[in-house]
Design an enzyme around this catalytic site. Sequence first.
Site, short mmCIF file in Angstrom:
data_model
loop_
_atom_site.label_atom_id
_atom_site.label_comp_id
_atom_site.label_asym_id
_atom_site.label_seq_id
_atom_site.Cartn_x
_atom_site.Cartn_y
_atom_site.Cartn_z
N GLY A 102 0.81 -1.21 0.00
CA GLY A 102 0.00 0.00 0.00
C GLY A 102 0.84 1.27 0.00
N ASP A 127 -7.15 -1.16 2.76
CA ASP A 127 -7.71 0.17 3.04
C ASP A 127 -8.28 0.86 1.79
OD1 ASP A 127 -6.73 -0.31 5.56
OD2 ASP A 127 -4.94 0.91 5.31
N GLY A 170 -9.01 0.48 8.21
CA GLY A 170 -8.95 1.44 7.11
C GLY A 170 -7.99 2.58 7.37
N GLU A 187 -27.53 1.43 9.90
CA GLU A 187 -28.37 2.60 10.21
C GLU A 187 -27.53 3.87 10.24
OE1 GLU A 187 -29.29 -0.51 11.48
OE2 GLU A 187 -30.86 -0.13 10.02
O1 F6P Z 1 -3.04 -0.75 6.19
C1 F6P Z 1 -3.71 -1.92 6.54
C2 F6P Z 1 -4.09 -1.91 8.00
O2 F6P Z 1 -4.75 -3.13 8.27
C3 F6P Z 1 -4.94 -0.72 8.46
O3 F6P Z 1 -6.29 -0.86 8.12
C4 F6P Z 1 -4.69 -0.71 9.95
O4 F6P Z 1 -4.88 0.55 10.50
C5 F6P Z 1 -3.24 -1.13 10.02
O5 F6P Z 1 -2.94 -1.82 8.82
C6 F6P Z 1 -2.90 -2.00 11.19
O6 F6P Z 1 -1.53 -2.17 11.19
P1 F6P Z 1 -0.78 -3.34 11.97
O7 F6P Z 1 -1.13 -4.64 11.30
O8 F6P Z 1 0.66 -3.00 11.83
O9 F6P Z 1 -1.30 -3.31 13.37
#
Ligand code: F6P
Length: 323
Positions: A102, A127, A170, A187
């Site tokens: 990403g 995300d 996200g 909702e």
């Molecule tokens: O970027 C992907 C993601 O899963 C995000 O949605 C989330 O905030 C983050 O990575 C969590 O990171 P980690 O796996 O390092 O806790």
Amino acid sequence: MKRVAVLTSGGDAPGMNAAIRAAVRSGVDRGWEMFGVYHGYAGLISGNIRQMGARDVGGIIQQGGTILGSARSAEFRTEEGRVQALRSLYQIGVEALIVIGGNGSQAGAYALSQMDFPVVGIASTIDNDLYGSEMTIGVDTALNIALETIDRLEVNASSPQRAFLVEVMGRDCGYLALMSGIAGGAEMIVIPEIETDPEQVASSIRRAYERGKAHALAVVAEGAKYNATALVNYFEEHKERIGFQVRATQLGHVQRGGAPGAFDRILATRMGAAAIKYLEKGCHGALMGLNKGDITAVPYTEVVGNKKQIDLALLELAKVLEK
Ligand code: F6P
């Protein structure tokens, strides 16, 4: 003959394995030597790189996560780290690198390409916040996992005076919350892009009961100012006045696990093959993204200089449909 390495970096996403498989087999098909870098940029720095043949990527298309492992490397953010990473590649004669990941991963890839090393990116994050690709690998599977939870919770949420909050991942992007909220008939949807007051959430839940709805469920993005924890605390503090109980479910990493669905497997396969084709043409310095149905190469200068926006008209639509 070319020597090309593949790495996965950042948060893993369902479908990454399908992209690795497609890149390795498309390279092998051309008579190239393919390599896998283990544990993302950290593995690149330490030289954790092994040659991969067609058989090494067998039986992985249906597996979640990434067989190469992933990491978030602080060292790679330094100039010395990146120099060391390139040294590892030069040492074994690798001429190009494919980076599956990403935003952070592609920013790292861009930094390497600015150091004159040929890099091609593959858009992959649950995300869906990466500029240059309408959909990224892993989003569809993550959405379906969130949806399964929402559907199940709606059964529990059918008892009056009890509301459910589902928090989805996200980072600071509301895409997963918005889309799973629409698909799950929530909702209320709370996303970071639009600041939402807890009182608005409470009144929308209350209105749902007043309208005689069978359930009251809000989907909340983890990056929202009032995420599930903040909302639960607020509702607890004002419980006498608000008048209903609230239960929160944080989906967390559950969304990133599990087998990739057909959409992600096919998207990843197309992107992996496209990355090899792009290198074959002698091109690099771009991200393979899904745009208007095709896999296109979006230059890194464009990818890193822009922020992907979500379609806020869909939030308005959700408000109409929550009636
Ligand atoms: O970027 C992907 C993601 O899963 C995000 O949605 C989330 O905030 C983050 O990575 C969590 O990171 P980690 O796996 O390092 O806790």
